[in-house]
Design a protein around this motif. Structure first.
Motif, PDB file in Angstrom:
ATOM      1  N   ARG A 174      22.770  24.404  -1.395  1.00 38.70           N
ATOM      2  CA  ARG A 174      22.844  23.728  -0.178  1.00 38.70           C
ATOM      3  C   ARG A 174      21.476  23.307  -0.529  1.00 38.70           C
ATOM      4  NH1 ARG A 174      23.673  25.770   5.314  1.00 38.70           N
ATOM      5  NH2 ARG A 174      22.800  24.202   6.336  1.00 38.70           N
ATOM      6  N   TYR A 175      20.343  24.555  -1.223  1.00 36.57           N
ATOM      7  CA  TYR A 175      19.407  23.762  -1.032  1.00 36.57           C
ATOM      8  C   TYR A 175      18.541  23.896  -2.255  1.00 36.57           C
ATOM      9  CZ  TYR A 175      19.483  25.524   3.986  1.00 36.57           C
ATOM     10  OH  TYR A 175      19.915  25.903   5.123  1.00 36.57           O
ATOM     11  N   SER A 179      10.621  26.979  -1.651  1.00 35.57           N
ATOM     12  CA  SER A 179      11.247  26.817   0.278  1.00 35.57           C
ATOM     13  C   SER A 179      11.049  28.388  -0.368  1.00 35.57           C
ATOM     14  CB  SER A 179      11.583  25.980   0.977  1.00 35.57           C
ATOM     15  OG  SER A 179      13.052  26.016   0.277  1.00 35.57           O
ATOM     16  N   SER A 180      11.335  28.611   0.782  1.00 35.66           N
ATOM     17  CA  SER A 180      11.967  29.703   1.470  1.00 35.66           C
ATOM     18  C   SER A 180      13.469  30.126   1.408  1.00 35.66           C
ATOM     19  CB  SER A 180      11.583  30.737   2.662  1.00 35.66           C
ATOM     20  OG  SER A 180      10.118  31.076   2.168  1.00 35.66           O
ATOM     21  N   GLN A 181      13.934  29.114   1.815  1.00 33.84           N
ATOM     22  CA  GLN A 181      15.275  28.964   1.631  1.00 33.84           C
ATOM     23  C   GLN A 181      16.155  29.150   0.433  1.00 33.84           C
ATOM     24  OE1 GLN A 181      15.431  25.013   3.955  1.00 33.84           O
ATOM     25  NE2 GLN A 181      16.618  25.655   5.331  1.00 33.84           N
ATOM     26  N   GLN A 182      15.016  28.246  -0.701  1.00 29.38           N
ATOM     27  CA  GLN A 182      15.266  28.154  -2.040  1.00 29.38           C
ATOM     28  C   GLN A 182      15.487  29.743  -2.582  1.00 29.38           C
ATOM     29  OE1 GLN A 182      12.225  24.517  -2.901  1.00 29.38           O
ATOM     30  NE2 GLN A 182      14.220  23.638  -2.686  1.00 29.38           N
ATOM     31  N   GLU A 187      18.036  31.620  -1.474  1.00 29.94           N
ATOM     32  CA  GLU A 187      19.234  31.242  -1.982  1.00 29.94           C
ATOM     33  C   GLU A 187      19.320  31.316  -3.558  1.00 29.94           C
ATOM     34  OE1 GLU A 187      21.931  27.582  -1.337  1.00 29.94           O
ATOM     35  OE2 GLU A 187      20.062  26.975  -2.012  1.00 29.94           O
TER      36      GLU A 187
END
Length: 328
Positions: free
Chosen positions: A143-144, A63-66, A69
């Motif tokens: 977190r991700y 994902s973009s969050q991953q 991060e």
């Protein structure tokens, strides 16, 4: 073939240069495809400047969050003056970009060659760098991004192969063998006790370390995740047991100058090696519909491959029964 696996067909030279120029650079029309299969990576010439490395991410994997991060971790390491190749950021502090549906990032070009793991002086330096890296990695968790565990790397990998890839003549042998391996993996994890999971590089093989000016430079944090510290160490060990112990001693001499290594994690080396072996076959299987994979790995998914794989896994079964390495 899924939509995700079709996404790289867009990557013509013009598409790659347009993506780079969308971030304000001017390309000089030099465009070299680099060795990468999970993602697609290009060296792109820039007018009156050094080339950039453009990395286009496989759709549906992170994902973009991953991804962000991962970028933030390498940037954090770079801020502490660790020799990592961190992504370029635009004036707004962004490091992940999109171009016609594909996510990409830009990196400075880093020269160098693979390190010599046989050289104990090199391992001392690598140990120091990893100790510094893990000291920062232990400050807070991801977190991700995921955790390296027996479920995703082991059980799910084995299930995929059993259901869709193992030839009928090897199914019974593979099933019985992997049942035993998964049981031994769980036993090994339990025997290690309370394992400390930290942010790690995750894939410290020689191809992801560039040696230059008597120092290593760590690249490609794409597999970065929560894992035991030893995950970033065991791939540098090779040869007979006595040789591995000497290599480990050099690594940890440097490592412990900056971060305390838990000797209990030595029990995990063969467990992690087994998980990597199981995961690698499943990775090839999951990507087999990508046209690049049958070309690059023509030996995979043949009867001969699975016969040899079963022999290698039997050898690994024996390795799991051996006592763990001990420090000098």
């Amino acid at each position: 073939m899924t939509v995700h696996q079709h996404s790289f067909h867009k990557l013509t030279p013009d598409f790659v240069m347009d993506a780079v120029e969308s971030q304000g650079f001017h390309c000089d029309c030099r465009n070299l495809s680099l060795n990468s299969y999970e993602n697609r990576v290009y060296q792109v010439g820039i007018e009156d400047a050094k080339p950039l490395i453009a990395k286009f991410y496989r759709s549906g994997r992170w994902s973009s969050q991953q991804i962000i991060e991962e970028h933030q971790f390498s940037l954090e390491l770079a801020e502490h003056e660790l020799p990592v190749v961190a992504p370029w950021q635009n004036p707004a502090g962004e490091s992940l970009f999109r171009h016609h549906g594909l996510k990409f990032a830009l990196y400075p070009q880093q020269g160098g060659h693979a390190p010599e793991f046989d050289n104990l002086d090199n391992l001392l330096i690598l140990g120091r760098m990893l100790g510094r890296m893990h000291r920062i990695g232990a400050v807070k968790p991801f977190r991700y991004r995921p955790t390296l565990d027996s479920l995703s790397f082991g059980h799910e990998s084995v299930a995929l192969i059993r259901e869709n890839f193992i030839p009928a003549e090897y199914r019974e042998s593979y099933t019985a063998l992997t049942d035993q391996l998964l049981e031994k993996i769980e036993q090994g994890l339990a025997a290690a006790g309370q394992i400390r999971y930290i942010r790690v590089h995750g894939d410290c093989h020689s191809g992801n370390i560039l040696w230059r000016d008597h120092a290593p430079h760590f690249v490609d944090f794409d597999d970065s995740r929560m894992a035991p510290a030893v995950q970033d160490l065991w791939m540098m060990l090779s040869g007979e047991r006595s040789r591995k112990i000497s290599q480990l001693d050099a690594l940890l001499e440097g490592y412990n100058e900056f971060f305390d290594f838990d000797p209990a994690e030595l029990r995990l080396i063969e467990v992690l090696r087994t998980l990597r072996m199981l995961h690698y076959s499943a990775w090839l299987a999951r990507r087999w519909d990508d046209p690049a994979f049958p070309i690059a790995f023509p030996w995979f998914n043949s009867v001969r491959y699975w016969g040899e794989q079963i022999l290698e896994l039997r050898e690994q079964m024996a390795a799991l029964d051996e006592p763990p390495l001990e420090l000098l």
